[in-house]
Design a protein around this motif. Structure first.
Motif, short mmCIF file in Angstrom:
data_model
loop_
_atom_site.label_atom_id
_atom_site.label_comp_id
_atom_site.label_asym_id
_atom_site.label_seq_id
_atom_site.Cartn_x
_atom_site.Cartn_y
_atom_site.Cartn_z
N THR A 163 62.40 32.02 14.83
CA THR A 163 63.94 31.99 14.30
C THR A 163 64.40 33.30 13.55
O THR A 163 63.58 33.79 12.72
CB THR A 163 64.27 30.89 13.23
N ILE A 164 65.44 33.77 13.83
CA ILE A 164 65.69 35.27 13.58
C ILE A 164 67.10 34.85 12.80
O ILE A 164 68.00 34.44 13.07
CB ILE A 164 66.37 35.81 15.08
N SER A 165 66.98 35.31 11.70
CA SER A 165 68.03 35.26 10.74
C SER A 165 69.14 36.22 10.90
O SER A 165 70.32 36.06 10.51
CB SER A 165 67.59 35.46 9.10
N GLN A 166 68.95 37.56 11.14
CA GLN A 166 69.75 38.49 11.57
C GLN A 166 69.21 39.40 12.99
O GLN A 166 67.86 39.40 12.79
CB GLN A 166 70.73 39.31 10.53
N MET A 167 70.29 40.24 13.57
CA MET A 167 69.69 41.23 14.52
C MET A 167 70.47 42.37 14.66
O MET A 167 71.42 42.18 14.47
CB MET A 167 69.62 40.35 16.02
N LYS A 168 69.76 43.37 14.32
CA LYS A 168 70.58 44.69 14.58
C LYS A 168 70.57 44.91 16.19
O LYS A 168 69.57 44.61 16.78
CB LYS A 168 69.86 46.02 13.75
#
Length: 196
Positions: free
Chosen positions: A99-104
């Motif tokens: 699970t990725i909470s945010q991605m740059k």
């Protein structure tokens, strides 16, 4: 007797939490070692304008062109799209999920970072093809306080020539992963390859 059951419950909980933590660490390691390739991009919109249907500058209305130019100048360009990201695990027979909470993300033109942004919506990644609906602000990368207009100009020239962009463009991501101890950002950008 009550004290024993509390100790047993605490031990059982500790074993469970350790198992969950180990599994997530294993998943993080697998995704760090995975190979990523961008298979398709669907429904790309900039400031609500469907740019997938545009073939050249003449296809944009004056108001659309003005809106995009103002947003690029102010670093407030908004993009939405659906990416189809293929994840190739080093051990594909083992099921992993993250699970990725945010991605740059960054787009490099001829090896130099030109555009960047952050996707704030949580998303799930797994082995195989992942459908990722994204919304992000697109900003120009700055170096020593100066925006990379040269990279943007190269990108626009390449798009106008309708060339195969794969040898000139590099797309990379830097996810922040949900872990039992809190969110953890991977230390370096991960290159996303062309379809293959």
């Amino acid at each position: 007797m009550m004290k024993r059951s509390k100790i047993g419950l605490a031990l059982l909980l500790a074993v469970f939490l350790t198992g969950v933590g180990c599994r997530q660490v294993s998943d993080l390691k697998a995704f760090s070692e995975a190979k990523y390739s961008l298979q398709e991009v669907h429904d790309l919109e900039l400031n609500g304008i469907d740019v997938m249907q545009k073939r050249g500058p003449e296809d944009f209305t004056t108001s659309e062109g003005d809106s995009l130019l103002a947003s690029v100048s102010n670093n407030t360009l908004e993009a939405s799209s659906t990416l189809y990201l293929q994840v190739h695990m080093p051990e594909p027979e083992t099921a992993h999920q993250m699970t990725i909470s945010q991605m740059k993300w960054q787009l490099l033109v001829d090896g130099k970072a030109t555009l960047q942004g952050v996707v704030e919506e949580p998303m799930e990644l797994h082995q195989g093809l992942n459908k990722l609906p994204l919304q992000t602000t697109v900003t120009m990368v700055e170096e020593e306080g100066l925006r990379n207009y040269e990279g943007l100009s190269k990108l626009m020239t390449l798009l106008a020539k309708k060339k195969d962009l794969r040898q000139n463009l590099t797309f990379q991501i830097k996810p922040t992963v949900e872990m039992p101890i809190g969110d953890l950002e991977v230390p370096a950008y991960i290159k996303v390859g062309a379809p293959g």
